[in-house]
Design an enzyme around this catalytic site. Structure first.
Site, mmCIF file in Angstrom:
data_model
loop_
_atom_site.group_PDB
_atom_site.id
_atom_site.type_symbol
_atom_site.label_atom_id
_atom_site.label_comp_id
_atom_site.label_asym_id
_atom_site.label_seq_id
_atom_site.Cartn_x
_atom_site.Cartn_y
_atom_site.Cartn_z
ATOM 1 N N LYS A 99 -7.140 4.935 5.073
ATOM 2 C CA LYS A 99 -7.381 4.293 3.784
ATOM 3 C C LYS A 99 -8.433 3.210 4.025
ATOM 4 O O LYS A 99 -8.191 2.236 4.740
ATOM 5 C CB LYS A 99 -6.116 3.675 3.205
ATOM 6 C CG LYS A 99 -6.375 3.062 1.829
ATOM 7 C CD LYS A 99 -5.211 2.234 1.322
ATOM 8 C CE LYS A 99 -5.607 1.571 0.011
ATOM 9 N NZ LYS A 99 -4.610 0.567 -0.432
ATOM 10 N N GLY A 160 -2.128 -6.845 -6.238
ATOM 11 C CA GLY A 160 -1.004 -7.758 -6.296
ATOM 12 C C GLY A 160 -0.741 -8.421 -7.634
ATOM 13 O O GLY A 160 0.189 -9.227 -7.752
ATOM 14 N N ALA A 186 -3.491 -0.261 -6.651
ATOM 15 C CA ALA A 186 -3.590 -1.698 -6.938
ATOM 16 C C ALA A 186 -3.293 -2.030 -8.388
ATOM 17 O O ALA A 186 -3.787 -1.374 -9.302
ATOM 18 C CB ALA A 186 -4.954 -2.261 -6.562
ATOM 19 N N GLY A 187 -2.452 -3.024 -8.581
ATOM 20 C CA GLY A 187 -2.153 -3.547 -9.893
ATOM 21 C C GLY A 187 -0.986 -2.903 -10.606
ATOM 22 O O GLY A 187 -0.559 -3.375 -11.666
ATOM 23 N N ASN A 208 2.747 -1.058 -3.879
ATOM 24 C CA ASN A 208 3.219 -1.928 -2.813
ATOM 25 C C ASN A 208 3.943 -3.140 -3.380
ATOM 26 O O ASN A 208 5.151 -3.244 -3.328
ATOM 27 C CB ASN A 208 2.045 -2.357 -1.916
ATOM 28 C CG ASN A 208 2.492 -3.156 -0.699
ATOM 29 O OD1 ASN A 208 3.657 -3.480 -0.545
ATOM 30 N ND2 ASN A 208 1.561 -3.490 0.166
ATOM 31 N N THR A 209 3.174 -4.074 -3.970
ATOM 32 C CA THR A 209 3.738 -5.347 -4.404
ATOM 33 C C THR A 209 4.927 -5.170 -5.339
ATOM 34 O O THR A 209 5.952 -5.841 -5.195
ATOM 35 C CB THR A 209 2.660 -6.201 -5.090
ATOM 36 O OG1 THR A 209 1.602 -6.443 -4.171
ATOM 37 C CG2 THR A 209 3.230 -7.528 -5.559
#
Length: 257
Positions: A99, A160, A186-187, A208-209
């Site tokens: 990645k 995040g 992301a997001g 993830n977050t």
């Protein structure tokens, strides 16, 4: 949906939920979240991927018999550094999957499009299966495709933030034009965001977050798994068109007459 297989770089995946491994409070929490999410691919920053069992390594908490590790270059500032980290990852983890993340700005973590394209071109020539993280830019995504990327990973919103698909209209264009898998990265802050991405036709999402900072990450892993499955099923079923005015749900024609 057993026959609905996602193919990337010559490998097949049943799950369309990919999981990032940063920010988890413990290895045990990460391990249970991976299990509940049913993910088959997780990303690991090279600085936390020691194969020798260092105290900060999370490799031991990833069931490598059923989950593929995707090392990432998070923290690098340009193409030269990314290529160096990629070669380290291939040597240390025995994988040519990568990645690609290049975000020199430490505040907003926006991906550098110029350096990302340069690195993708070089890494593809070196035999890497490159999954570049990038802006939701349709032109850039086509250039990355031409450069040899195995998939493109446009952002939904900044890393995040949990703001969801703020780039929705651009993602639709990217998905429409792409000959590669499109993984929204992301997001994504809620299962509904992930479901929306799959409903648009995205091949997968990376989360993830939203998992790591949840009050109960393993249960949130279950929620995301179900949301991704629902979004994909909705896309395959064919969503109805939207209308500006109301339409009766019962036909006005007297079909019984």
């Amino acid at each position: 949906m057993k026959n609905d297989i996602l193919n990337i770089g010559g490998e097949s995946f049943h799950s369309r939920l990919f999981v990032g491994t940063g920010k988890f409070s413990s290895g045990e929490s990460l391990q249970r979240t991976i299990e509940n999410s049913a993910t088959e691919l997780v990303t690991v920053a090279m600085k936390r991927a020691s194969p020798n069992g260092s105290a900060d390594s999370i490799i031991d908490f990833i069931p490598q018999d059923r989950v593929k590790i995707l090392p990432n270059t998070s923290g690098v500032r340009d193409a030269k550094e990314a290529i160096f980290v990629a070669q380290m990852a291939r040597e240390a983890l025995d994988t040519n999957w990568l990645k690609l993340e290049i975000h020199p700005d430490p505040k907003y973590l926006m991906p550098d499009p110029v350096e990302t394209l340069l690195a993708t071109e070089e890494l593809a020539k070196l035999g890497f299966v490159v999954l570049p993280y990038c802006h939701a830019d349709p032109v850039l995504c086509k250039r990355l495709e031409d450069a040899g990327a195995a998939a493109v990973m446009p952002l939904g919103s900044p890393i995040g933030t949990n703001h969801g698909l703020k780039s929705r209209e651009f993602l639709k264009i990217i998905i429409e034009q792409s000959n590669l898998p499109v993984i929204v990265d992301a997001g994504i802050g809620a299962p509904s965001h992930a479901s929306e991405a799959l409903e648009l036709g995205a091949s997968a999402v990376l989360v993830n977050t939203a998992l790591a900072v949840a009050k109960d990450p393993p249960t949130m892993g279950t929620a995301f798994r179900k949301a991704v499955e629902a979004g994909r099923l909705a896309y395959l079923s064919g969503l109805g068109d939207t209308n500006r005015s109301a339409r009766p749900t019962s036909p006005l024609t007297a079909f019984l007459g």
